[in-house]
Design a protein around this motif. Structure first.
Motif, PDB file in Angstrom:
ATOM      1  N   ILE A   3      -7.722   4.911  -9.127  1.00 13.37           N
ATOM      2  CA  ILE A   3      -6.084   5.245  -9.015  1.00 13.37           C
ATOM      3  C   ILE A   3      -6.440   7.073 -10.428  1.00 13.37           C
ATOM      4  O   ILE A   3      -5.073   7.924 -10.199  1.00 13.37           O
ATOM      5  CB  ILE A   3      -4.929   4.162  -9.375  1.00 13.37           C
ATOM      6  CG1 ILE A   3      -4.992   3.271  -8.922  1.00 13.37           C
ATOM      7  CG2 ILE A   3      -3.270   4.960  -9.891  1.00 13.37           C
ATOM      8  CD1 ILE A   3      -3.918   2.343  -8.820  1.00 13.37           C
ATOM      9  N   PRO A   4      -6.648   6.293 -11.639  1.00  9.03           N
ATOM     10  CA  PRO A   4      -6.977   7.566 -12.692  1.00  9.03           C
ATOM     11  C   PRO A   4      -7.886   9.124 -12.035  1.00  9.03           C
ATOM     12  O   PRO A   4      -6.880  10.140 -11.832  1.00  9.03           O
ATOM     13  CB  PRO A   4      -7.522   7.108 -13.500  1.00  9.03           C
ATOM     14  CG  PRO A   4      -6.747   5.754 -13.789  1.00  9.03           C
ATOM     15  CD  PRO A   4      -7.020   5.031 -12.014  1.00  9.03           C
ATOM     16  N   THR A   5      -8.478   8.255 -11.302  1.00  9.36           N
ATOM     17  CA  THR A   5      -9.418   9.593 -10.144  1.00  9.36           C
ATOM     18  C   THR A   5      -8.419  10.670  -9.285  1.00  9.36           C
ATOM     19  O   THR A   5      -8.354  11.430  -9.882  1.00  9.36           O
ATOM     20  CB  THR A   5     -10.430   8.970 -10.134  1.00  9.36           C
ATOM     21  OG1 THR A   5     -11.224   8.104 -10.897  1.00  9.36           O
ATOM     22  CG2 THR A   5     -11.325  10.128  -9.249  1.00  9.36           C
ATOM     23  N   ALA A   6      -7.488  10.001  -8.533  1.00  2.71           N
ATOM     24  CA  ALA A   6      -7.125  10.082  -8.073  1.00  2.71           C
ATOM     25  C   ALA A   6      -5.585  11.129  -8.296  1.00  2.71           C
ATOM     26  O   ALA A   6      -5.310  12.370  -8.513  1.00  2.71           O
ATOM     27  CB  ALA A   6      -6.118   9.173  -6.729  1.00  2.71           C
ATOM     28  N   ALA A  14       1.029  -0.959  -0.555  1.00  3.42           N
ATOM     29  CA  ALA A  14       0.011  -0.149  -0.225  1.00  3.42           C
ATOM     30  C   ALA A  14       1.369   0.937  -0.047  1.00  3.42           C
ATOM     31  O   ALA A  14       0.425   2.797  -0.803  1.00  3.42           O
ATOM     32  CB  ALA A  14      -0.654   0.067   1.529  1.00  3.42           C
ATOM     33  N   THR A  15       2.010   1.363   0.768  1.00  6.40           N
ATOM     34  CA  THR A  15       2.890   2.105   0.394  1.00  6.40           C
ATOM     35  C   THR A  15       3.697   2.106  -0.990  1.00  6.40           C
ATOM     36  O   THR A  15       3.594   3.983  -0.810  1.00  6.40           O
ATOM     37  CB  THR A  15       4.294   2.304   1.559  1.00  6.40           C
ATOM     38  OG1 THR A  15       3.464   2.404   2.996  1.00  6.40           O
ATOM     39  CG2 THR A  15       5.848   2.918   1.311  1.00  6.40           C
ATOM     40  N   GLY A  16       3.381   1.453  -1.946  1.00  5.47           N
ATOM     41  CA  GLY A  16       3.728   2.015  -2.608  1.00  5.47           C
ATOM     42  C   GLY A  16       2.904   2.554  -3.718  1.00  5.47           C
ATOM     43  O   GLY A  16       2.963   2.987  -4.751  1.00  5.47           O
ATOM     44  N   MET A  17       1.517   1.913  -3.804  1.00  3.51           N
ATOM     45  CA  MET A  17       0.470   2.929  -3.954  1.00  3.51           C
ATOM     46  C   MET A  17       0.467   4.186  -3.476  1.00  3.51           C
ATOM     47  O   MET A  17       0.264   4.905  -4.332  1.00  3.51           O
ATOM     48  CB  MET A  17      -0.554   1.725  -3.624  1.00  3.51           C
ATOM     49  CG  MET A  17      -2.531   2.542  -4.312  1.00  3.51           C
ATOM     50  SD  MET A  17      -1.482   3.112  -6.284  1.00  3.51           S
ATOM     51  CE  MET A  17      -1.403   0.833  -6.594  1.00  3.51           C
ATOM     52  N   THR A  18       1.100   4.191  -2.643  1.00  7.60           N
ATOM     53  CA  THR A  18       0.731   5.947  -2.060  1.00  7.60           C
ATOM     54  C   THR A  18       2.043   6.649  -3.066  1.00  7.60           C
ATOM     55  O   THR A  18       1.434   7.776  -3.277  1.00  7.60           O
ATOM     56  CB  THR A  18       1.227   6.076  -0.409  1.00  7.60           C
ATOM     57  OG1 THR A  18      -0.020   5.515  -0.323  1.00  7.60           O
ATOM     58  CG2 THR A  18       1.374   7.323   0.508  1.00  7.60           C
ATOM     59  N   LEU A  53       3.713  10.609  -6.629  1.00  9.50           N
ATOM     60  CA  LEU A  53       4.352  11.078  -8.481  1.00  9.50           C
ATOM     61  C   LEU A  53       4.167  11.472  -9.340  1.00  9.50           C
ATOM     62  O   LEU A  53       4.131  11.928  -9.437  1.00  9.50           O
ATOM     63  CB  LEU A  53       5.704  10.179  -7.682  1.00  9.50           C
ATOM     64  CG  LEU A  53       6.350   9.905  -6.886  1.00  9.50           C
ATOM     65  CD1 LEU A  53       6.940   8.236  -7.106  1.00  9.50           C
ATOM     66  CD2 LEU A  53       7.075  10.866  -7.062  1.00  9.50           C
ATOM     67  N   GLY A  54       2.867  10.569  -9.200  1.00  8.17           N
ATOM     68  CA  GLY A  54       1.398  10.783 -10.476  1.00  8.17           C
ATOM     69  C   GLY A  54       1.197  12.168 -10.656  1.00  8.17           C
ATOM     70  O   GLY A  54       1.155  13.118 -11.486  1.00  8.17           O
ATOM     71  N   SER A  55       0.269  12.373  -9.265  1.00  6.08           N
ATOM     72  CA  SER A  55       0.167  13.461  -8.856  1.00  6.08           C
ATOM     73  C   SER A  55       0.975  14.975  -8.882  1.00  6.08           C
ATOM     74  O   SER A  55       0.164  15.778  -9.625  1.00  6.08           O
ATOM     75  CB  SER A  55      -0.476  13.145  -7.591  1.00  6.08           C
ATOM     76  OG  SER A  55      -2.191  12.557  -7.844  1.00  6.08           O
ATOM     77  N   ALA A  56       1.565  14.613  -8.349  1.00  8.48           N
ATOM     78  CA  ALA A  56       3.123  15.695  -8.709  1.00  8.48           C
ATOM     79  C   ALA A  56       3.246  16.022 -10.387  1.00  8.48           C
ATOM     80  O   ALA A  56       2.862  16.732 -10.851  1.00  8.48           O
ATOM     81  CB  ALA A  56       3.971  15.513  -7.940  1.00  8.48           C
ATOM     82  N   ALA A  57       3.334  14.886 -11.013  1.00  8.03           N
ATOM     83  CA  ALA A  57       3.761  14.971 -12.146  1.00  8.03           C
ATOM     84  C   ALA A  57       2.270  15.903 -13.393  1.00  8.03           C
ATOM     85  O   ALA A  57       3.145  16.955 -13.555  1.00  8.03           O
ATOM     86  CB  ALA A  57       4.472  13.928 -13.199  1.00  8.03           C
ATOM     87  N   VAL A  58       1.458  15.396 -12.434  1.00 11.12           N
ATOM     88  CA  VAL A  58       0.434  16.624 -13.387  1.00 11.12           C
ATOM     89  C   VAL A  58       0.190  17.712 -13.170  1.00 11.12           C
ATOM     90  O   VAL A  58       0.261  18.561 -13.695  1.00 11.12           O
ATOM     91  CB  VAL A  58      -0.960  15.443 -13.416  1.00 11.12           C
ATOM     92  CG1 VAL A  58      -2.498  15.968 -13.623  1.00 11.12           C
ATOM     93  CG2 VAL A  58      -0.414  13.963 -13.529  1.00 11.12           C
ATOM     94  N   ALA A  59      -0.079  17.891 -11.963  1.00 10.81           N
ATOM     95  CA  ALA A  59       0.162  18.894 -10.573  1.00 10.81           C
ATOM     96  C   ALA A  59       1.425  20.269 -11.769  1.00 10.81           C
ATOM     97  O   ALA A  59       1.718  21.368 -11.860  1.00 10.81           O
ATOM     98  CB  ALA A  59       0.767  18.950  -9.699  1.00 10.81           C
ATOM     99  N   ALA A  85     -11.068   7.361  -0.115  1.00 10.51           N
ATOM    100  CA  ALA A  85     -12.615   7.472   0.172  1.00 10.51           C
ATOM    101  C   ALA A  85     -13.232   7.334  -1.325  1.00 10.51           C
ATOM    102  O   ALA A  85     -14.351   7.247  -0.719  1.00 10.51           O
ATOM    103  CB  ALA A  85     -13.577   8.873  -0.013  1.00 10.51           C
ATOM    104  N   ILE A  86     -12.705   7.097  -2.312  1.00 12.84           N
ATOM    105  CA  ILE A  86     -12.557   6.384  -4.025  1.00 12.84           C
ATOM    106  C   ILE A  86     -11.934   5.342  -4.275  1.00 12.84           C
ATOM    107  O   ILE A  86     -12.183   5.064  -5.125  1.00 12.84           O
ATOM    108  CB  ILE A  86     -12.368   7.073  -4.542  1.00 12.84           C
ATOM    109  CG1 ILE A  86     -10.957   8.247  -4.681  1.00 12.84           C
ATOM    110  CG2 ILE A  86     -13.414   8.557  -4.447  1.00 12.84           C
ATOM    111  CD1 ILE A  86     -10.579   8.969  -6.171  1.00 12.84           C
TER     112      ILE A  86
END
Length: 223
Positions: free
Chosen positions: A89-92, A19-23, A28-34, A166-167
């Protein structure tokens, strides 16, 4: 309770490590999009066209005003109304990315303002396009200023990823809550998750400090 936790510790640890790997993936994915959104809207914010500057400021205002959880729910539960269905995951990545993009935009915009205006004028005077002046002149200088607040944003994002539970994103908090409910180990599981978040945060902070130190050392050497 402690005995049961100790007996199941290897299995629990394996689940939480996964789960830590998913975190980290979500962070990192969200930071890349941002970061991509931040670069784009910061570029618009520096435009000489009023419409583009208004477009950038509108995005920043709206993205910062809407809570992250609301954005996640809008993407996850709202898009199916338009026959668009995304997995958790894509939603997040999209939700955190849109929200974080506003903060990255402001970080980059402020960093660009710290560069003397004459730098851009000089770049344009030698025939560079506005985009080239950004890429080769302004962004390299502004990056040194943007690094500290950018890493602060990523650090906050790391902790905020717990909202993705939550999702049903299978990140650290989602798994910890599931194990806690299944084994009735609420206190110990949330404590264990907190320790993991602490370790991740400290590691990221040390990495950020090392990057900042290297940048400043490079700047002094260049001088």
């Amino acid at each position: 309770m402690i005995t049961e936790f100790a007996r199941n510790f290897p299995e629990i640890s394996a689940l939480l490590i996964s789960a830590t790997g998913m975190t980290l993936v979500v962070t990192l994915g969200s930071a890349a999009v941002a970061t991509l959104l931040g670069l784009f809207f910061a570029y618009l914010a520096s435009s000489r066209h009023a419409f583009l500057r208004v477009l950038s400021s509108t995005y920043v205002a709206l993205a910062r005003a809407i809570p992250t959880l609301s954005l996640l729910f809008l993407v996850y539960y709202g898009l199916p109304s338009f026959n668009i269905r995304l997995q958790p995951i894509p939603t997040a990545l999209i939700g955190f990315g849109i929200h974080g993009g506003a903060y990255v935009t402001e970080i980059i915009r402020a960093a660009l303002l710290s560069v003397p205006a004459g730098q851009r004028e000089a770049a344009l005077s030698i025939g560079m396009t506005p985009l080239q002046s950004m890429r080769y002149i302004l962004f390299p200088q502004a990056g040194k200023t943007a690094i500290p607040p950018y890493f602060n944003y990523v650090l906050q994002l790391l902790k905020d990823t717990s909202i993705a539970s939550a999702i049903a994103v299978p990140e650290l908090m989602f798994r910890a809550r599931g194990i806690a409910n299944q084994m009735d180990l609420t206190d110990l599981m949330y404590l264990y998750a907190a320790v993991i978040y602490l370790a991740l945060s400290l590691s990221l902070s040390r990495f950020a400090s090392a990057v900042e130190k290297r940048l400043w050392t490079g700047m002094r050497a260049a001088q």
